[in-house]
Design an enzyme around this catalytic site. Structure first.
Site, PDB file in Angstrom:
ATOM      1  N   ASP A  70      -8.089   0.635   6.622  1.00  0.00           N
ATOM      2  CA  ASP A  70      -7.022   0.405   5.635  1.00  0.00           C
ATOM      3  C   ASP A  70      -7.619  -0.322   4.436  1.00  0.00           C
ATOM      4  OD1 ASP A  70      -4.323   0.219   4.595  1.00  0.00           O
ATOM      5  OD2 ASP A  70      -4.397  -1.900   5.092  1.00  0.00           O
ATOM      6  N   SER A  71      -6.866  -0.328   3.351  1.00  0.00           N
ATOM      7  CA  SER A  71      -7.324  -1.035   2.151  1.00  0.00           C
ATOM      8  C   SER A  71      -7.343  -2.553   2.380  1.00  0.00           C
ATOM      9  CB  SER A  71      -6.400  -0.695   0.982  1.00  0.00           C
ATOM     10  OG  SER A  71      -5.059  -1.022   1.318  1.00  0.00           O
ATOM     11  N   CYS A 106      -3.864   3.945   6.050  1.00  0.00           N
ATOM     12  CA  CYS A 106      -3.456   3.547   4.695  1.00  0.00           C
ATOM     13  C   CYS A 106      -2.816   4.776   4.073  1.00  0.00           C
ATOM     14  CB  CYS A 106      -4.689   3.115   3.903  1.00  0.00           C
ATOM     15  SG  CYS A 106      -4.368   2.819   2.153  1.00  0.00           S
ATOM     16  N   ASN A 107      -1.587   4.645   3.638  1.00  0.00           N
ATOM     17  CA  ASN A 107      -0.885   5.804   3.074  1.00  0.00           C
ATOM     18  C   ASN A 107      -1.568   6.315   1.811  1.00  0.00           C
ATOM     19  OD1 ASN A 107       2.030   6.123   4.496  1.00  0.00           O
ATOM     20  ND2 ASN A 107       1.339   4.010   4.570  1.00  0.00           N
ATOM     21  N   GLU A 153       2.530  -9.565   1.888  1.00  0.00           N
ATOM     22  CA  GLU A 153       1.324 -10.366   2.147  1.00  0.00           C
ATOM     23  C   GLU A 153       1.601 -11.854   2.025  1.00  0.00           C
ATOM     24  OE1 GLU A 153      -2.414  -9.294   0.591  1.00  0.00           O
ATOM     25  OE2 GLU A 153      -2.217  -7.207   1.218  1.00  0.00           O
ATOM     26  N   CYS A 158       4.343   3.080   3.130  1.00  0.00           N
ATOM     27  CA  CYS A 158       3.245   2.167   2.814  1.00  0.00           C
ATOM     28  C   CYS A 158       3.114   1.232   4.014  1.00  0.00           C
ATOM     29  CB  CYS A 158       3.566   1.391   1.547  1.00  0.00           C
ATOM     30  SG  CYS A 158       2.420   0.030   1.238  1.00  0.00           S
ATOM     31  N   HIS A 185       2.509  -1.775   4.388  1.00  0.00           N
ATOM     32  CA  HIS A 185       3.073  -3.126   4.289  1.00  0.00           C
ATOM     33  C   HIS A 185       4.586  -3.162   4.495  1.00  0.00           C
ATOM     34  CE1 HIS A 185      -0.790  -3.945   2.512  1.00  0.00           C
ATOM     35  NE2 HIS A 185      -0.502  -5.215   2.324  1.00  0.00           N
TER      36      HIS A 185
END
Ligand code: DGL
Length: 286
Positions: free
Chosen positions: A17-18, A80-81, A160, A196, A198
């Site tokens: 993932d990023s 990660c989308n 986050e 996403c 998150h």
């Protein structure tokens, strides 16, 4: 986790993932495939991907997958989308012998399964919505679907920071979702894809804004199920007994990663166990 010798089926699944968001997918993988060893790579030095060009995201994703494949890896999950939308096909071409799975197809599948009328909303990063990967994947499965998409990149920072619920968060969510929920001369949505990694952290706030006529779906669970199917088909399921090991690699800030991870991952991550790696010199063999 020590590197696992022995048959390929006992090797780890690489998850990329990023940054931290892919840990929502890692959670699902731990539940669906508890005996599998997992190596998670978060490209924390270059996050966010969601506002970057396709060219950059493709290069970053290629380096990440190349770094993972230099370890003993039997499959890759692009958790990660944005990277799945922009780079999945490219990565699959670079690694024809390695199963490389993304999160878009499973997310689209979950949406089509949940939606009664086929009136589906998609929220994601700017790059994912512009790329239209969800829209195309949903239409492939359900050609009569009507889809509206909205970029909500701001949710990444909220998630986050651990701002997951409460009045202020709901006000921001409502403001960001306003264009999507306006139904003047449009169709009302019955399903909303959290496109996403998150966004599942904000599920409660999003649910209270959209109300109970709209079902929320995300791709974590369906991705984990797709990975299980793929490993079964290729006879790559781990045959060892016991819970699989976890390895964490990041390209920057191991301590921040371990701290912010508590917002996304159900197990505690010891900062001392998070390995700092440099992946910028990697290029895929073709
Ligand atoms: N992991 C990204 C995604 O799912 C969100 C964070 C970012 O912009 O890098 O699209």
């Amino acid at each position: 986790m020590a590197e696992v010798a022995g048959p390929r089926s006992n090797h780890a699944i690489g998850v990329f993932d990023s940054g931290v968001g892919g840990l929502t997918v890692l959670n699902a993988l731990r539940q669906v495939l508890p005996e599998e060893h997992l190596v998670y790579l978060g490209d924390t030095a270059r996050v966010p991907y969601g506002t970057k060009s396709a060219l950059s995201v493709r290069r970053y994703a290629e380096q990440a997958v190349c770094a993972l494949s230099s370890r003993q890896i039997k499959a890759i999950v692009v958790a990660c989308n944005t990277a799945s939308a922009m780079a999945l096909e490219h990565l699959q071409n670079c690694y024809p012998d390695l199963p490389v799975l993304g999160v878009i197809e499973p997310g689209a599948e979950a949406a089509c399964r949940a939606s009664r009328l086929g009136h589906i909303g998609v929220i994601a990063t700017e790059s994912t919505t512009n790329n239209q990967a969800y829209q195309k994947a949903i239409l492939r499965l359900r050609p009569d679907a009507r889809i509206r998409a909205q970029a909500c990149s701001l949710f990444v920072a909220l998630a986050e920071e651990g701002w997951h619920e409460g009045d202020l968060v709901e006000q921001i969510v409502a403001r960001c979702l306003q264009p999507l929920l306006l139904t003047d001369q449009q169709f009302p949505l019955d399903t909303l894809v959290l496109g996403c990694t998150h966004f599942p952290a904000l599920r409660k706030a999003i649910a209270s804004v959209v109300g109970d006529t709209i079902q929320l779906v995300d791709s974590a669970q369906t991705t984990a199920e797709a990975v299980k199917r793929e490993l079964e088909t290729k006879a790559l399921l781990n045959t060892e007994e016991g819970r699989g090991g976890l390895t964490f690699l990041v390209t920057d800030g191991p301590e921040r990663f371990a701290r912010v991870a508590t917002n996304f991952f159900s197990e505690r991550i010891d900062p001392a166990s998070v390995e700092l790696v440099d992946i910028q010199h990697y290029t895929a063999e073709r």
